[in-house]
Design a protein around this motif. Structure first.
Motif: not given
Length: 174
Positions: A152-161
């Motif tokens: 889930c966290l990598i999903h959020l990070i990818l969205d932000e980047f």
């Protein structure tokens, strides 16, 4: 927002890393490590559960309608005799409840990139994964919980980047 394939790849990478660690260092067998991998992939897609349309909702709802009843079956087996007709009824009812009642309710009460695109949701998803896998042992439950959280966290990070890239035209160095 990153696209489906990017989130899928992020989930595959997180799931692959955690399943490799769980197989080598945590003494989980190959089937348990594969379950960790699958949960990592789902964790990478899970924040898009609030998407009203598209592939993420279809894939996640289909996976959840199979995985959750299967994981809860050991608890139900203590109360009922498991037979072919019981399994057919059990999985059919669970499928319809999850896909046609819970998913529709979820579509009505959530908005895309709302609460499910948050760190508290990541913790909640990790806790649910832990509880679902607890009957299989603390080690597997802990690894599954961690992989769902980091998926889930990598999903959020990818969205932000991805949003940063769209806004400014470059990806910042970490």
């Amino acid at each position: 927002m990153a696209d489906f394939n990017t989130h899928l790849l992020g989930g595959v990478l997180v799931g692959g890393a955690f399943s490799t660690i769980s197989y080598i260092s945590m003494d989980l067998n190959i089937i348990q490590s594969y379950a960790v991998f699958i949960m990592g992939v789902l964790g990478g897609l899970l924040p898009d559960l609030d998407s009203d349309t598209g592939k993420p909702l279809e894939i996640i709802s289909a996976a959840v309608s199979i995985l959750v009843p299967a994981l809860l079956l050991s608890n139900i087996a203590n109360q009922y005799t498991i037979s072919a007709e019981f399994l057919i009824g059990y999985f059919t009812i669970c499928y319809f409840i999850i896909n046609y009642i819970l998913c529709e309710l979820l579509k009505r009460i959530t908005i895309h990139r709302g609460i499910m695109h948050s760190i508290p949701f990541s913790f909640l998803a990790a806790q649910i994964a832990y509880l679902l896998f607890k009957p299989s042992g603390v080690t597997l439950a802990t690894m599954t919980s961690c992989v769902v959280f980091f998926g889930c966290l990598i999903h959020l990070i990818l969205d932000e980047f991805h949003s940063f890239y769209l806004k400014f035209g470059f990806i910042p160095m970490l």
